[in-house]
Design an enzyme around this catalytic site. Sequence first.
Site, PDB file in Angstrom:
ATOM      1  CE  LYS A   1      -1.726   1.601   4.023  1.00 46.70           C
ATOM      2  NZ  LYS A   1      -1.505   3.021   4.390  1.00 46.70           N
ATOM      3  CG  ASN A   2       2.153   2.832   3.542  1.00 50.32           C
ATOM      4  OD1 ASN A   2       1.009   3.183   3.229  1.00 50.32           O
ATOM      5  ND2 ASN A   2       2.517   2.615   4.797  1.00 50.32           N
TER       6      ASN A   2
ATOM      7  NE  ARG B   1      -1.750  12.192   8.111  1.00 48.06           N
ATOM      8  CZ  ARG B   1      -1.598  13.460   8.439  1.00 48.06           C
ATOM      9  NH1 ARG B   1      -2.581  14.118   8.986  1.00 48.06           N
ATOM     10  NH2 ARG B   1      -0.443  14.073   8.237  1.00 48.06           N
TER      11      ARG B   1
ATOM     12  CB  CYS C   1      -5.327  11.032  11.498  1.00 48.45           C
ATOM     13  SG  CYS C   1      -3.755  10.278  11.845  1.00 48.45           S
TER      14      CYS C   1
ATOM     15  NE  ARG D   1       0.136  10.293  10.174  1.00 49.94           N
ATOM     16  CZ  ARG D   1      -0.305   9.331   9.406  1.00 49.94           C
ATOM     17  NH1 ARG D   1      -1.500   8.818   9.628  1.00 49.94           N
ATOM     18  NH2 ARG D   1       0.410   8.875   8.407  1.00 49.94           N
ATOM     19  N   PRO D   2       1.436  16.673  11.459  1.00 45.25           N
ATOM     20  CG  PRO D   2       3.103  18.002  12.418  1.00 45.25           C
ATOM     21  CD  PRO D   2       2.332  16.733  12.624  1.00 45.25           C
ATOM     22  CB  VAL D   3       1.816  18.296   5.878  1.00 49.10           C
ATOM     23  CG1 VAL D   3       1.115  16.957   5.904  1.00 49.10           C
ATOM     24  CG2 VAL D   3       0.812  19.443   5.871  1.00 49.10           C
ATOM     25  CG  ASP D   4       6.006  20.830  10.184  1.00 47.63           C
ATOM     26  OD1 ASP D   4       5.494  19.703  10.173  1.00 47.63           O
ATOM     27  OD2 ASP D   4       6.996  21.112  10.875  1.00 47.63           O
TER      28      ASP D   4
ATOM     29  CG  ASP E   1       2.924   1.556   9.472  1.00 43.33           C
ATOM     30  OD1 ASP E   1       2.430   2.375  10.272  1.00 43.33           O
ATOM     31  OD2 ASP E   1       3.222   1.849   8.293  1.00 43.33           O
TER      32      ASP E   1
ATOM     33  CB  ILE F   1       6.794   6.971  14.672  1.00 40.02           C
ATOM     34  CG1 ILE F   1       8.037   6.083  14.524  1.00 40.02           C
ATOM     35  CG2 ILE F   1       6.501   7.760  13.386  1.00 40.02           C
ATOM     36  CD1 ILE F   1       9.273   6.768  14.033  1.00 40.02           C
TER      37      ILE F   1
ATOM     38  NE  ARG G   1      -7.364   4.347   5.345  1.00 37.74           N
ATOM     39  CZ  ARG G   1      -6.955   5.507   5.814  1.00 37.74           C
ATOM     40  NH1 ARG G   1      -7.412   5.936   6.965  1.00 37.74           N
ATOM     41  NH2 ARG G   1      -6.093   6.223   5.153  1.00 37.74           N
TER      42      ARG G   1
HETATM   43  N1  EPU Z   1       5.929  14.820  10.825  1.00 37.50           N
HETATM   44  C1  EPU Z   1       5.978  16.155  11.122  1.00 37.50           C
HETATM   45  N2  EPU Z   1       5.923  17.055  10.084  1.00 37.50           N
HETATM   46  C2  EPU Z   1       5.838  16.663   8.786  1.00 37.50           C
HETATM   47  C3  EPU Z   1       5.788  15.278   8.492  1.00 37.50           C
HETATM   48  C4  EPU Z   1       5.847  14.381   9.544  1.00 37.50           C
HETATM   49  O1  EPU Z   1       6.059  16.551  12.282  1.00 37.50           O
HETATM   50  O2  EPU Z   1       5.786  17.516   7.900  1.00 37.50           O
HETATM   51  C5  EPU Z   1       5.980  13.831  11.930  1.00 37.50           C
HETATM   52  C6  EPU Z   1       4.713  12.991  12.031  1.00 37.50           C
HETATM   53  O3  EPU Z   1       3.706  13.645  12.751  1.00 37.50           O
HETATM   54  C7  EPU Z   1       5.229  11.756  12.731  1.00 37.50           C
HETATM   55  C8  EPU Z   1       6.648  11.607  12.155  1.00 37.50           C
HETATM   56  O4  EPU Z   1       6.972  12.887  11.627  1.00 37.50           O
HETATM   57  O5  EPU Z   1       5.298  11.965  14.092  1.00 37.50           O
HETATM   58  C9  EPU Z   1       6.816  10.588  11.056  1.00 37.50           C
HETATM   59  O6  EPU Z   1       5.759  10.688  10.141  1.00 37.50           O
HETATM   60  P1  EPU Z   1       5.902  10.397   8.588  1.00 37.50           P
HETATM   61  O7  EPU Z   1       5.797  11.675   7.851  1.00 37.50           O
HETATM   62  O8  EPU Z   1       7.097   9.552   8.328  1.00 37.50           O
HETATM   63  O9  EPU Z   1       4.595   9.563   8.310  1.00 37.50           O
HETATM   64  P2  EPU Z   1       3.778   9.580   6.986  1.00 37.50           P
HETATM   65  O10 EPU Z   1       4.715   9.771   5.857  1.00 37.50           O
HETATM   66  O11 EPU Z   1       2.610  10.464   7.115  1.00 37.50           O
HETATM   67  C10 EPU Z   1       4.037   7.024   6.429  1.00 37.50           C
HETATM   68  C11 EPU Z   1       3.101   5.880   6.225  1.00 37.50           C
HETATM   69  C12 EPU Z   1       2.488   5.502   7.568  1.00 37.50           C
HETATM   70  C13 EPU Z   1       3.615   5.136   8.535  1.00 37.50           C
HETATM   71  C14 EPU Z   1       4.611   6.302   8.654  1.00 37.50           C
HETATM   72  C15 EPU Z   1       5.817   5.987   9.512  1.00 37.50           C
HETATM   73  C16 EPU Z   1       2.376   6.179   3.944  1.00 37.50           C
HETATM   74  C17 EPU Z   1       1.295   6.520   2.999  1.00 37.50           C
HETATM   75  N3  EPU Z   1       2.089   6.250   5.254  1.00 37.50           N
HETATM   76  O12 EPU Z   1       3.247   8.092   6.931  1.00 37.50           O
HETATM   77  O13 EPU Z   1       1.660   4.368   7.338  1.00 37.50           O
HETATM   78  O14 EPU Z   1       3.088   4.849   9.801  1.00 37.50           O
HETATM   79  O15 EPU Z   1       5.068   6.674   7.329  1.00 37.50           O
HETATM   80  O16 EPU Z   1       6.499   4.893   9.007  1.00 37.50           O
HETATM   81  O17 EPU Z   1       3.460   5.837   3.533  1.00 37.50           O
HETATM   82  C18 EPU Z   1      -0.068   2.842   7.804  1.00 37.50           C
HETATM   83  O18 EPU Z   1       0.200   2.282   6.732  1.00 37.50           O
HETATM   84  O19 EPU Z   1      -0.832   2.348   8.671  1.00 37.50           O
HETATM   85  C19 EPU Z   1       0.527   4.151   8.090  1.00 37.50           C
HETATM   86  C20 EPU Z   1       0.040   4.974   9.001  1.00 37.50           C
END
Ligand code: EPU
Length: 417
Positions: free
Chosen positions: A22-23, A93, A117, A122-125, A305, A327, A397
């Site tokens: 999926k990811n 997301r 969520c 989970r911010p996207v900053d 995960d 995480i 999902r």
């Molecule tokens: N974070 C920030 N700012 C950002 C981005 C991330 O503070 O701009 C923080 C997040 O809040 C979190 C940490 O950084 O605390 C790591 O988050 P990451 O960005 O790596 O997570 P993600 O990319 O949103 C992906 C997977 C998740 C998986 C995580 C960690 C996809 C589509 N999703 O999410 O998968 O848990 O990496 O490995 O690839 C799942 O499949 O169940 C799932 C949640």
Amino acid sequence: MDKLVIQGGAPLSGETRISGAKNAALPLMCAALLTREPLALSNVPHLRDVTTMLRLLGQMGVKVSRDDRSGATLHAERLAEPLAPYELVKTMRASILVLGPLVARCGEARVSLPGGCAIGLRPVDLHIKGLQALGAEIEVEQGYIAARAKRLTGARIVMDLVTVTGTENLMMAACLAQGTTVLENAAREPEVVDLARCLSAMGARISGAGADVITIEGVASLHGATHHIMPDRIETGTFLAAAAATRGRVSLHGADPAILDAVLEKLREAGAELESTKDTISLAMKGRPRGVNVRTAPYPAFPTDMQAQLMALDAVASGAATVTETIFENRFMHALEMQRLGADIEISGNTAVVRGVEKLQGATVMATDLRASASLVIAALVADGETTVDRIYHLDRGYERIEEKLAQLGARIRRVN
Ligand code: EPU
């Protein structure tokens, strides 16, 4: 709303096939936005998140054709509107993954802010900061990220923390930027490597994917390609944990043992016998599992995960174990549900102390997110009597035909609505 009804107690036994990841599939589908030519993907899993992503891309004008197996061709010849609306982003997301490719290809994008969520804020900053470093002008207005750039320009970006989709978004955007981009403190997850492999087949110049510094030399355009999606390492780990918890014996085909070291090591520590070939992993668990301590961290460490599924194993193991989540700040919802089945779990901050019990008892439990629901299915498979797992749309999902695959392995499981 669909539920799973599981009669616990049967050890999992037999063979099944692992689906595409999926990811990996989600970012790979977004990569189609970077070219006017078709991107043909194989091993695309049939999942709710994949359908949502195809719907989102379809709304933008991407032509999608799926064959009756697991192939999907995405053709983004002309893009209608570079917009990811709230209605779709709120359900998934990973929709944020269209942001980088859209700005790079169209010079503009409007993507709804994902918001919080079930597993944390989970911010996207870091996605936003990275694109700004590449020269995009970004405003956040009325819940939307509005990005604009004539042409992105390469830059050196040091990310504050390791982010998987952040790395993927910036890597995709940088492919079409003018000049060279260096991503430091990049995510090393195998899904990032799979995406880089596909982008390279499309004509991108990327080196270092899989290490924490990725270098991307921008090119003027990308072309079409074909790409086979990597196996789902979390689906693999989930089936292995289920087999270990039920004291079963399974062989999983179409898997990749090379990307599962941390999980296989924990299962071995728990007492499982494991054997692998290039694409098959076999597990046998002869006695009661032993409790194992886990601490989640970015790849190659133990994946967040798989945290919930390992907790389910610890819940019926001998001895006490600690599970530490580093995480996400709110990823223990499954622990409360497992307690309803009789698990002995105490949470303090980001650590759960799990004291294994001899037996769990069936009850009705509620899935709160994807991996939480997988852990509840594992707990239900070992519990005495019948367990109903409610709200399994979360499970759909990310797990392809899970009840069919589990039934194939001897589980007494049925879907009801
Ligand atoms: N974070 C920030 N700012 C950002 C981005 C991330 O503070 O701009 C923080 C997040 O809040 C979190 C940490 O950084 O605390 C790591 O988050 P990451 O960005 O790596 O997570 P993600 O990319 O949103 C992906 C997977 C998740 C998986 C995580 C960690 C996809 C589509 N999703 O999410 O998968 O848990 O990496 O490995 O690839 C799942 O499949 O169940 C799932 C949640």
